[in-house]
Design an enzyme around this catalytic site. Structure first.
Site, PDB file in Angstrom:
ATOM      1  N   ASP A  36       0.863  -1.188   0.000  1.00  0.00           N
ATOM      2  CA  ASP A  36       0.000   0.000   0.000  1.00  0.00           C
ATOM      3  C   ASP A  36       0.895   1.232   0.000  1.00  0.00           C
ATOM      4  O   ASP A  36       2.020   1.196   0.506  1.00  0.00           O
ATOM      5  CB  ASP A  36      -0.895  -0.007   1.254  1.00  0.00           C
ATOM      6  CG  ASP A  36      -2.179   0.786   1.055  1.00  0.00           C
ATOM      7  OD1 ASP A  36      -3.266   0.189   1.047  1.00  0.00           O
ATOM      8  OD2 ASP A  36      -2.087   2.014   0.904  1.00  0.00           O
ATOM      9  N   ALA A 226     -25.200  -8.070  -7.773  1.00  0.00           N
ATOM     10  CA  ALA A 226     -25.436  -8.673  -6.449  1.00  0.00           C
ATOM     11  C   ALA A 226     -25.639  -7.574  -5.414  1.00  0.00           C
ATOM     12  O   ALA A 226     -26.578  -7.629  -4.602  1.00  0.00           O
ATOM     13  CB  ALA A 226     -24.258  -9.566  -6.060  1.00  0.00           C
ATOM     14  N   GLY A 276     -25.709   1.715   4.762  1.00  0.00           N
ATOM     15  CA  GLY A 276     -24.477   2.488   4.684  1.00  0.00           C
ATOM     16  C   GLY A 276     -23.403   1.609   4.080  1.00  0.00           C
ATOM     17  O   GLY A 276     -23.701   0.615   3.407  1.00  0.00           O
ATOM     18  N   CYS A 279     -19.983   0.668  -0.362  1.00  0.00           N
ATOM     19  CA  CYS A 279     -20.201   0.075  -1.683  1.00  0.00           C
ATOM     20  C   CYS A 279     -21.610   0.129  -2.262  1.00  0.00           C
ATOM     21  O   CYS A 279     -21.755   0.350  -3.463  1.00  0.00           O
ATOM     22  CB  CYS A 279     -19.724  -1.362  -1.657  1.00  0.00           C
ATOM     23  SG  CYS A 279     -17.942  -1.424  -1.418  1.00  0.00           S
ATOM     24  N   ARG A 441     -33.084   0.593  14.880  1.00  0.00           N
ATOM     25  CA  ARG A 441     -32.634  -0.766  14.548  1.00  0.00           C
ATOM     26  C   ARG A 441     -33.533  -1.845  15.154  1.00  0.00           C
ATOM     27  O   ARG A 441     -33.215  -3.024  15.091  1.00  0.00           O
ATOM     28  CB  ARG A 441     -31.213  -0.986  15.043  1.00  0.00           C
ATOM     29  CG  ARG A 441     -30.169  -0.129  14.348  1.00  0.00           C
ATOM     30  CD  ARG A 441     -29.809  -0.702  13.001  1.00  0.00           C
ATOM     31  NE  ARG A 441     -28.703   0.036  12.406  1.00  0.00           N
ATOM     32  CZ  ARG A 441     -28.120  -0.305  11.263  1.00  0.00           C
ATOM     33  NH1 ARG A 441     -28.512  -1.374  10.611  1.00  0.00           N
ATOM     34  NH2 ARG A 441     -27.154   0.410  10.757  1.00  0.00           N
TER      35      ARG A 441
HETATM   36  P1  NAD Z   1      -9.992   0.726   1.266  1.00  0.00           P
HETATM   37  O1  NAD Z   1     -10.117   2.170   0.983  1.00  0.00           O
HETATM   38  O2  NAD Z   1     -10.172   0.229   2.659  1.00  0.00           O
HETATM   39  O3  NAD Z   1      -8.523   0.240   0.816  1.00  0.00           O
HETATM   40  C1  NAD Z   1      -7.931   0.554  -0.402  1.00  0.00           C
HETATM   41  C2  NAD Z   1      -6.422   0.755  -0.192  1.00  0.00           C
HETATM   42  O4  NAD Z   1      -5.800   0.887  -1.478  1.00  0.00           O
HETATM   43  C3  NAD Z   1      -6.063   2.032   0.581  1.00  0.00           C
HETATM   44  O5  NAD Z   1      -5.343   1.678   1.753  1.00  0.00           O
HETATM   45  C4  NAD Z   1      -5.210   2.839  -0.401  1.00  0.00           C
HETATM   46  O6  NAD Z   1      -4.135   3.540   0.211  1.00  0.00           O
HETATM   47  C5  NAD Z   1      -4.667   1.752  -1.328  1.00  0.00           C
HETATM   48  N1  NAD Z   1      -4.214   2.239  -2.626  1.00  0.00           N
HETATM   49  C6  NAD Z   1      -4.878   3.033  -3.500  1.00  0.00           C
HETATM   50  N2  NAD Z   1      -4.138   3.222  -4.614  1.00  0.00           N
HETATM   51  C7  NAD Z   1      -2.977   2.529  -4.453  1.00  0.00           C
HETATM   52  C8  NAD Z   1      -1.824   2.317  -5.261  1.00  0.00           C
HETATM   53  N3  NAD Z   1      -1.725   2.843  -6.468  1.00  0.00           N
HETATM   54  N4  NAD Z   1      -0.836   1.546  -4.769  1.00  0.00           N
HETATM   55  C9  NAD Z   1      -0.924   0.991  -3.541  1.00  0.00           C
HETATM   56  N5  NAD Z   1      -2.004   1.143  -2.736  1.00  0.00           N
HETATM   57  C10 NAD Z   1      -3.016   1.898  -3.185  1.00  0.00           C
HETATM   58  O7  NAD Z   1     -10.959  -0.018   0.264  1.00  0.00           O
HETATM   59  P2  NAD Z   1     -11.725  -1.412   0.488  1.00  0.00           P
HETATM   60  O8  NAD Z   1     -12.904  -1.221   1.356  1.00  0.00           O
HETATM   61  O9  NAD Z   1     -10.730  -2.467   0.843  1.00  0.00           O
HETATM   62  O10 NAD Z   1     -12.294  -1.665  -0.983  1.00  0.00           O
HETATM   63  C11 NAD Z   1     -11.432  -1.988  -2.050  1.00  0.00           C
HETATM   64  C12 NAD Z   1     -12.277  -2.401  -3.237  1.00  0.00           C
HETATM   65  O11 NAD Z   1     -13.008  -3.581  -2.918  1.00  0.00           O
HETATM   66  C13 NAD Z   1     -13.305  -1.369  -3.697  1.00  0.00           C
HETATM   67  O12 NAD Z   1     -13.411  -1.431  -5.098  1.00  0.00           O
HETATM   68  C14 NAD Z   1     -14.606  -1.879  -3.080  1.00  0.00           C
HETATM   69  O13 NAD Z   1     -15.726  -1.504  -3.851  1.00  0.00           O
HETATM   70  C15 NAD Z   1     -14.408  -3.374  -3.131  1.00  0.00           C
HETATM   71  N6  NAD Z   1     -15.145  -4.140  -2.100  1.00  0.00           N
HETATM   72  C16 NAD Z   1     -15.167  -3.672  -0.816  1.00  0.00           C
HETATM   73  C17 NAD Z   1     -15.812  -4.428   0.171  1.00  0.00           C
HETATM   74  C18 NAD Z   1     -15.879  -3.947   1.592  1.00  0.00           C
HETATM   75  O14 NAD Z   1     -16.589  -4.572   2.372  1.00  0.00           O
HETATM   76  N7  NAD Z   1     -15.196  -2.889   1.989  1.00  0.00           N
HETATM   77  C19 NAD Z   1     -16.375  -5.666  -0.157  1.00  0.00           C
HETATM   78  C20 NAD Z   1     -16.302  -6.114  -1.471  1.00  0.00           C
HETATM   79  C21 NAD Z   1     -15.669  -5.330  -2.434  1.00  0.00           C
HETATM   80  C1  UGA Z   2     -22.112  -5.463   1.258  1.00  0.00           C
HETATM   81  C2  UGA Z   2     -22.528  -6.845   0.713  1.00  0.00           C
HETATM   82  O1  UGA Z   2     -23.318  -7.512   1.703  1.00  0.00           O
HETATM   83  C3  UGA Z   2     -21.309  -7.689   0.380  1.00  0.00           C
HETATM   84  O2  UGA Z   2     -21.712  -8.923  -0.214  1.00  0.00           O
HETATM   85  C4  UGA Z   2     -20.425  -6.917  -0.596  1.00  0.00           C
HETATM   86  O3  UGA Z   2     -19.253  -7.648  -0.873  1.00  0.00           O
HETATM   87  C5  UGA Z   2     -20.058  -5.587   0.013  1.00  0.00           C
HETATM   88  O4  UGA Z   2     -21.269  -4.843   0.318  1.00  0.00           O
HETATM   89  C6  UGA Z   2     -19.258  -4.706  -0.899  1.00  0.00           C
HETATM   90  O5  UGA Z   2     -19.261  -4.894  -2.093  1.00  0.00           O
HETATM   91  O6  UGA Z   2     -18.659  -3.809  -0.322  1.00  0.00           O
HETATM   92  P1  UGA Z   2     -21.315  -4.509   3.597  1.00  0.00           P
HETATM   93  O7  UGA Z   2     -21.688  -3.201   3.004  1.00  0.00           O
HETATM   94  O8  UGA Z   2     -19.976  -4.654   4.198  1.00  0.00           O
HETATM   95  O9  UGA Z   2     -21.448  -5.666   2.486  1.00  0.00           O
HETATM   96  O10 UGA Z   2     -22.373  -4.909   4.742  1.00  0.00           O
HETATM   97  P2  UGA Z   2     -23.904  -5.403   4.675  1.00  0.00           P
HETATM   98  O11 UGA Z   2     -24.085  -6.455   5.690  1.00  0.00           O
HETATM   99  O12 UGA Z   2     -24.326  -5.709   3.311  1.00  0.00           O
HETATM  100  O13 UGA Z   2     -24.692  -4.120   5.193  1.00  0.00           O
HETATM  101  C7  UGA Z   2     -24.802  -2.961   4.388  1.00  0.00           C
HETATM  102  C8  UGA Z   2     -25.763  -1.987   5.032  1.00  0.00           C
HETATM  103  O14 UGA Z   2     -27.087  -2.486   4.959  1.00  0.00           O
HETATM  104  C9  UGA Z   2     -25.510  -1.739   6.522  1.00  0.00           C
HETATM  105  O15 UGA Z   2     -25.696  -0.372   6.786  1.00  0.00           O
HETATM  106  C10 UGA Z   2     -26.540  -2.582   7.222  1.00  0.00           C
HETATM  107  O16 UGA Z   2     -26.905  -2.107   8.480  1.00  0.00           O
HETATM  108  C11 UGA Z   2     -27.694  -2.492   6.238  1.00  0.00           C
HETATM  109  N1  UGA Z   2     -28.638  -3.631   6.330  1.00  0.00           N
HETATM  110  C12 UGA Z   2     -28.224  -4.876   6.020  1.00  0.00           C
HETATM  111  C13 UGA Z   2     -29.955  -3.403   6.699  1.00  0.00           C
HETATM  112  O17 UGA Z   2     -30.351  -2.249   6.986  1.00  0.00           O
HETATM  113  N2  UGA Z   2     -30.802  -4.453   6.745  1.00  0.00           N
HETATM  114  C14 UGA Z   2     -30.424  -5.722   6.433  1.00  0.00           C
HETATM  115  O18 UGA Z   2     -31.285  -6.635   6.498  1.00  0.00           O
HETATM  116  C15 UGA Z   2     -29.100  -5.935   6.066  1.00  0.00           C
END
Ligand code: NAD
Ligand code: UGA
Length: 465
Positions: A36, A226, A276, A279, A441
């Protein structure tokens, strides 16, 4: 194709860290490095005190105890890590663009593009590049074009690339169990050998029947779809919560009755203050943008409504609070329980608590805020207003009971389990009267609250309005 021995993950965030920890744990023969550009984040991942990890996820520190500094390392040396790796995951942030064309609608791909350029410059031999970030459909094409363009550093070397899409479906708060026991692993690509190489990693712990192959575009679109489906369920149940309140129905009963239909299913039907997280909104907006780009305006409008209802839910809760507190919040103390966007995470991105708290601050209220994992620095950043604004009108409290001192109301924003077992008899003497409980909630027991003579507004509960 030579066997994969070293993998690199660019991006040490909520996805990169936990995902690579689970891969390292299940594939002891692989050398896994997470890199990172954010030095303080890498420092925190390397902290010997596991309480200081940058990401809180149940079960994560236990895995790190086993694998960190064995076959899993965290570093800022992006270039070196790319050079030595056979497979590189791109797991960087893809937030909504803030300025320019598509602002407020499509993802800002600057970080993904910069990864592709770095890989193009530093990679050696054949490298499999895996999209782990969630990306607009067709981004793999952009990555391919950048990788295949001649690189100054590597102009004399025989470099080749395969690009795969392998979206992540984990949810925060349950990331480790989602990764250990995923519903499916999706691999999109057009190079079967590369797809099989990635499958070889997952098959160490995921049943083969759950690993599915598609083309690149189906894989990229499936991830957006999804999230759109999941968010739509929440907006559906939240829209019904408002009908319950005016008709005397109870949203919990409606969810149970609807969810018992096996075609519908019971998961993801909990009404709340609005979804919230970093994503859902961004991914739906990407789908909306894509639809409009292809002239599919009806499709775009359909998905856009999911986001609109979500914003409306937050606004209507705020209005309910103000109305019950006699339309005046000036000089009133309000306790806020929970700031994370859901329980079991320290993440506040797009947390409904942020919008609701900002509205209450605009009304002149003073907020006493408690959260189990979110620190004061994050809350200050999220609530930060323009420099011209007055003194800080909120305080962060470590002890959950101290938020209630002299409070006129409490708002339950996050479903942390300790909030479900609060001792209301202990709270009653320290609050102002009349005192209101606003439960977004559905976690407090209405009978307990009512028996103590406390006023209660509970989301979607038409019996207690
Ligand atoms: P995040 O912001 O927590 O982490 C991303 C990291 O990438 C940061 O620490 C940043 O400094 C680093 N970064 C950015 N550009 C860089 C570079 N050029 N070289 C090295 N490091 C670099 O993000 P996240 O929540 O882990 O999400 C990452 C991706 O995964 C997003 O596209 C998100 O949509 C997807 N995603 C997130 C979740 C989730 O629950 N957070 C779940 C599924 C998919
Ligand atoms: C969501 C998806 O569930 C993951 O499958 C996906 O990978 C991820 O987004 C992503 O792409 O980032 P996440 O946002 O981490 O995961 O958490 P969730 O459990 O989905 O909750 C999302 C929001 O919906 C929260 O604010 C939660 O409180 C709310 N929620 C969830 C409700 O209000 N009601 C429900 O029944 C479920």
């Amino acid at each position: 194709m030579k066997p994969i021995k070293k993998i690199c993950c660019i991006g040490a965030g909520y996805v990169g860290g936990p995902t690579m920890a689970v891969i390292a744990k299940n594939c002891p023969n692989l050398e896994v490095e997470v890199v990172d550009i954010n030095e303080s984040r890498i420092k925190a991942w390397n902290d010997t005190n596991l309480d200081n990890l940058p990401v809180f996820e149940p079960g994560l520190s236990e895995i790190l105890k086993d694998v960190r500094n064995k076959n899993l390392t965290f570093s800022t040396n992006v270039e070196y890590s790319i050079k030595k790796s056979d497979m590189i995951f791109i797991s960087v942030n893809t937030p909504i663009k803030k300025k320019g064309m598509g602002a407020g609608q499509t993802s800002d791909l600057r970080w993904v593009e910069s990864c592709a350029r770095q890989i193009s410059q530093s990679a050696k031999g054949h490298t499999i590049v895996v999209e782990k970030s969630t990306l607009p459909v067709k981004t793999a094409q952009t990555i391919k074009e950048i990788l295949d363009s001649p690189s100054i550093n590597n102009s004399n070397e025989d470099r080749t690339f395969s690009v795969l899409s392998n979206p992540e479906f984990l949810a925060e708060g349950t990331a480790i169990s989602d990764l250990v026991n995923p519903d499916r692993v999706l691999i999109g690509g057009d190079d079967l050998e590369a797809m099989n190489a990635l499958k070889e990693i997952y098959i160490k712990w995921v049943p083969e029947s759950k690993i599915i192959f598609t083309n690149l575009w189906s894989s990229e679109l499936s991830k957006l779809s999804a999230n759109a489906f999941l968010a739509q369920r929440i907006s559906s149940i939240n829209s019904l919560s408002a009908i319950c309140e005016v008709t005397g129905a109870e949203i919990g009963d409606v969810s149970d009755a609807v969810g018992m239909d096996s075609r519908i299913g019971s998961k993801f039907l909990k009404a709340g203050p609005g979804f919230g997280g970093s994503c859902f909104k961004k991914d739906i907006l990407n789908l909306v943008y894509l639809s409009r780009f292809y002239g599919l305006n009806e499709v775009a409008d359909f998905w856009q409504e999911t986001v609109e209802i979500n914003s409306w839910q937050k606004t209507r809760i705020y209005k309910e609070i103000v109305a019950r507190l006699f339309g005046n919040l000036a000089d009133k103390k309000i306790a806020i329980l929970g700031f994370a966007f859901k329980e079991n995470t320290n993440d506040t991105r797009e947390s409904p608590a942020i919008d609701i708290c900002k509205n209450l601050l605009d009304e002149g209220a003073f907020l006493n805020i408690h959260d189990c994992k979110v620190n004061e620095e994050t809350i200050d950043k999220d609530l930060c207003r323009k420099k011209s604004s007055n003194r800080k009108m909120w305080a962060c409290k470590k002890d959950v009971y101290s938020v209630f001192e002299d409070a006129h109301a409490v708002i339950l924003m996050t479903e942390w389990s300790i909030y479900k077992t609060l001792d209301w008899e202990k709270i009653l003497p320290v609050v102002k009267q009349p005192f209101w409980v606003f439960d977004t909630r559905l976690i407090v027991n209405p009978k307990v609250i009512k028996n103590l003579g406390i006023n209660l507004w509970q989301l979607g509960n038409g019996m207690n309005q």
